[in-house]
Design a protein around this motif. Structure first.
Motif, PDB file in Angstrom:
ATOM      1  N   ARG A  11       0.811  -1.220   0.000  1.00  0.00           N
ATOM      2  CA  ARG A  11       0.000   0.000   0.000  1.00  0.00           C
ATOM      3  C   ARG A  11       0.845   1.272   0.000  1.00  0.00           C
ATOM      4  NH1 ARG A  11      -5.353   1.051   1.839  1.00  0.00           N
ATOM      5  NH2 ARG A  11      -5.654   3.253   2.357  1.00  0.00           N
ATOM      6  N   ASP A  12       1.931   1.281   0.786  1.00  0.00           N
ATOM      7  CA  ASP A  12       2.726   2.495   0.963  1.00  0.00           C
ATOM      8  C   ASP A  12       3.299   3.024  -0.349  1.00  0.00           C
ATOM      9  OD1 ASP A  12       4.360   4.429   2.685  1.00  0.00           O
ATOM     10  OD2 ASP A  12       5.942   3.354   1.618  1.00  0.00           O
ATOM     11  N   GLY A  13       3.536   2.145  -1.305  1.00  0.00           N
ATOM     12  CA  GLY A  13       4.127   2.584  -2.559  1.00  0.00           C
ATOM     13  C   GLY A  13       3.173   3.257  -3.517  1.00  0.00           C
ATOM     14  N   TYR A  14       1.864   3.200  -3.220  1.00  0.00           N
ATOM     15  CA  TYR A  14       0.870   3.702  -4.166  1.00  0.00           C
ATOM     16  C   TYR A  14      -0.191   4.589  -3.506  1.00  0.00           C
ATOM     17  CZ  TYR A  14       2.848  -0.250  -6.741  1.00  0.00           C
ATOM     18  OH  TYR A  14       3.709  -1.135  -7.362  1.00  0.00           O
ATOM     19  N   ASP A  15      -0.017   4.898  -2.235  1.00  0.00           N
ATOM     20  CA  ASP A  15      -1.056   5.589  -1.458  1.00  0.00           C
ATOM     21  C   ASP A  15      -0.664   7.043  -1.227  1.00  0.00           C
ATOM     22  OD1 ASP A  15      -3.215   6.159   0.157  1.00  0.00           O
ATOM     23  OD2 ASP A  15      -2.297   5.323   1.973  1.00  0.00           O
ATOM     24  N   THR A  16      -1.535   7.972  -1.638  1.00  0.00           N
ATOM     25  CA  THR A  16      -1.253   9.401  -1.465  1.00  0.00           C
ATOM     26  C   THR A  16      -2.094  10.035  -0.356  1.00  0.00           C
ATOM     27  OG1 THR A  16      -2.882  10.003  -3.161  1.00  0.00           O
ATOM     28  CG2 THR A  16      -0.600   9.682  -3.880  1.00  0.00           C
ATOM     29  N   LEU A  21       3.061  12.888   2.640  1.00  0.00           N
ATOM     30  CA  LEU A  21       3.013  12.562   1.221  1.00  0.00           C
ATOM     31  C   LEU A  21       4.384  12.731   0.583  1.00  0.00           C
ATOM     32  CD1 LEU A  21       1.461  11.906  -1.383  1.00  0.00           C
ATOM     33  CD2 LEU A  21       0.880  14.339  -1.542  1.00  0.00           C
ATOM     34  N   LEU A  22       4.852  11.669  -0.083  1.00  0.00           N
ATOM     35  CA  LEU A  22       6.163  11.681  -0.735  1.00  0.00           C
ATOM     36  C   LEU A  22       6.000  11.569  -2.243  1.00  0.00           C
ATOM     37  CD1 LEU A  22       8.062   9.273   1.693  1.00  0.00           C
ATOM     38  CD2 LEU A  22       8.007  11.773   1.741  1.00  0.00           C
ATOM     39  N   GLY A  23       7.023  12.019  -2.964  1.00  0.00           N
ATOM     40  CA  GLY A  23       6.976  11.997  -4.423  1.00  0.00           C
ATOM     41  C   GLY A  23       6.841  10.597  -4.989  1.00  0.00           C
ATOM     42  N   ARG A  24       7.509   9.612  -4.369  1.00  0.00           N
ATOM     43  CA  ARG A  24       7.434   8.239  -4.875  1.00  0.00           C
ATOM     44  C   ARG A  24       6.013   7.700  -4.771  1.00  0.00           C
ATOM     45  NH1 ARG A  24       7.012   4.691  -0.747  1.00  0.00           N
ATOM     46  NH2 ARG A  24       7.700   5.352   1.333  1.00  0.00           N
ATOM     47  N   GLN A  25       5.255   8.162  -3.766  1.00  0.00           N
ATOM     48  CA  GLN A  25       3.871   7.704  -3.621  1.00  0.00           C
ATOM     49  C   GLN A  25       2.980   8.319  -4.692  1.00  0.00           C
ATOM     50  OE1 GLN A  25       3.642   9.060   0.426  1.00  0.00           O
ATOM     51  NE2 GLN A  25       3.841   6.993   1.262  1.00  0.00           N
TER      52      GLN A  25
END
Length: 553
Positions: A11-16, A21-25
């Motif tokens: 989830r952490d890699g695709y959750d905004t 909030l990070l740029g990779r997300q």
């Protein structure tokens, strides 16, 4: 031939929706949405640890499903399961462990494909180094989102390979593919049918008149991990003073902590007093979707090695805004100078920060401090930025032309439909390599530890220029006692003072340059031989950063 891939999902890699909030997300969410909308795959595969994660994946992609498609869960406990789609897409560069896992099965069963985001941290650099000793194959890829980050990765791999050759007597092969595929944006999201009404409504809420000029920055409000705000404030202040219109600066993002929030807002008052500065929470979806329509100009003077691509200028271009960006990392490639906007020159010293590498490796500095100290040795040309902003403020036709150019470029080069097609083509090429290839087999100026080298060497190609002995320095606008005192009193402009030469020596250098009109770096070094040359060079760029000094050539 197979052009599909299983999406490695956590989830952490695709959750905004996170407060942090990070740029990779944001990039991960954009990729996943683009993949669901534009991939040609009949079946979608989710490579996840648990069924709960698979359920979360299904719920996340449901709003983007334009047509019914089968969705399958491939458990990570079965290393052979990705053979069905033929590839794993992993939303980070740390793919070595997946290669070791694959070694428990047929190594030619599927490809592994990672993607770069931030690569400046020690853990990521070490993971990139592991690509040389892990069972990475020629049918695996690490997608580079910019040429700039590809050069940095090649530099890391080359220096690490040289060390291994010295250590074990043989230089390992670099088998991983390094294709360049930029991140994408959903250009259609910026074609809002009610954007005129949104512009009027939000401007009214913020107290901005219809004919006022709004300059916009979008991103994390963090001087040590994104962009130092003061050069931007100084440039906008000068542009506002040169213009006959009310200027507002909107900064849409979020603060790491209250201390930094106070420093940003205090700095704006000190260095940008005639501009109305507004801060809005960029984590809110309604802000992220509407704020572009309020602005006339976008600015991002990134000066940090953590940045590798830069998504927000592309979003601004998609929204039809002219962009003013630092000539740095991926910005160098995405923005065409005087076509989509303006690229502002940057400068760093030659490699003189090996102390940062040692202290970061030794845990004397944490990651935030490491990149902060490095960023304080990077300067953006404030006058050039002010000139660009002044031109744009004064010329609505120029803003319109550059904005239209940028919108067209974003749709042609950076729309997710284009990026997803490039991903599919890559996976098809990797499948071809898998079926045709044999198995790959299971010094002077060498950095002390190649995977944690001097950051000013690893990222030395990011700026426009590198300070050298022939560089000539003159006096800048901020070299008055009052302005110097202001810079020394605010912690984000005085950060890292202990790693620069003493204030007394700085004052002596400023006086010497003022007396002579200008001095070369070589002359300054010869006049102050008692000072550490590395610290002195970094200090000179620090003084350039805030327009205390300026480059004369």
């Amino acid at each position: 031939m197979n052009s599909n891939a299983a999406i490695f999902y956590k989830r952490d890699g695709y959750d905004t929706s996170s407060n942090r909030l990070l740029g990779r997300q944001a990039a991960g969410e954009g990729f996943l949405k683009g993949w669901i909308e534009f991939s040609r795959a009949d079946t979608l595969y989710c490579y996840a640890t648990s069924r709960a994660e698979f359920v979360d994946f299904c719920q996340r992609i449901q709003p983007w499903m334009k047509q019914p498609r089968q969705v399958e869960w491939l458990p990570t406990s079965n290393p052979h399961s990705p053979a069905q789609p033929g590839a794993i897409y992993y939303p980070a560069p740390t793919i070595a462990q997946l290669a070791w896992q694959r070694r428990f099965t047929d190594q030619q069963a599927y490809s592994i494909c990672g993607v770069t985001h931030t690569i400046a941290s020690l853990s990521v650099m070490q993971s990139i180094g592991e690509l040389l000793i892990a069972p990475i194959q020629p049918w695996d890829a690490l997608i580079c989102t910019s040429i700039a980050v590809k050069i940095a990765i090649q530099r890391l791999l080359d220096t690490w390979a040289e060390y291994l050759a010295q250590r074990i007597g043989r230089k390992p092969n670099i088998d991983v593919q390094l294709p360049v595929i930029p991140l994408g944006v959903d250009c259609n999201a910026f074609l809002h049918s009610h954007k005129t009404q949104i512009r009027h409504s939000v401007r009214q809420q913020l107290g901005i008149a219809p004919d006022d000029i709004v300059i916009l920055f979008v991103g994390r409000l963090c001087f040590y991990a994104k962009a130092h705000p003061v050069p931007m404030y100084l440039a906008i202040e000068r542009a506002a003073q040169a213009s006959n219109v009310r200027v507002h600066l909107i900064q849409a993002g979020w603060f790491e902590d209250q201390k930094e929030e106070v420093a940003f807002k205090e700095s704006a008052k000190v260095f940008c007093p005639s501009v109305n500065t507004i801060f809005v929470d960029g984590r809110k979806p309604e802000v992220r979707s509407s704020i572009w329509f309020v602005a006339d100009i976008f600015v991002s003077l990134v000066d940090n090695i953590q940045e590798t691509f830069g998504l927000t200028p592309i979003e601004a271009m998609a929204a039809g805004l002219p962009v003013v960006v630092s000539d740095w990392d991926g910005y160098q490639e995405s923005v065409r100078d005087e076509i989509d906007g303006f690229k502002i020159p940057t400068v760093i010293p030659p490699p003189t920060a090996i102390d940062l590498a040692f202290d970061y490796l030794s845990d004397n500095l944490n990651y935030s401090a490491y990149i902060a100290h490095t960023s304080m040795a990077a300067a953006v040309d404030i006058d050039a930025c002010a000139t660009a902003l002044t031109k744009l403020i004064a010329d609505s036709e120029l803003r319109q032309r550059l904005g239209n150019n940028g919108r067209e470029r974003a749709r042609k080069m950076y729309d997710w439909q284009v990026a997803i097609a490039a991903y599919e083509n890559l996976w098809q090429e990797l499948a071809g390599i898998r079926t045709k290839s044999a198995m790959s087999a299971l010094p002077p100026n060498t950095p002390p530890y190649p995977l944690c080298d001097d950051p000013l060497r690893v990222f030395g190609h990011y700026p426009t220029a590198t300070l050298n002995h022939d560089s000539v320095l003159g006096i800048g606008v901020m070299a008055t006692p009052q302005q110097l005192n202001a810079i020394q009193q605010i912690w984000i402009t005085n950060f890292g003072a202990e790693r620069r030469i003493p204030i007394a020596t700085i004052d002596a250098i400023v006086r010497a340059i003022a007396e002579h009109g200008s001095l070369s770096v070589a002359q300054i070094l010869s006049q102050f031989p008692e000072e550490n040359a590395s610290k002195l060079l970094r200090t000179l760029v620090y003084l350039l950063k805030f327009d205390i000094l300026r480059l004369e050539n």
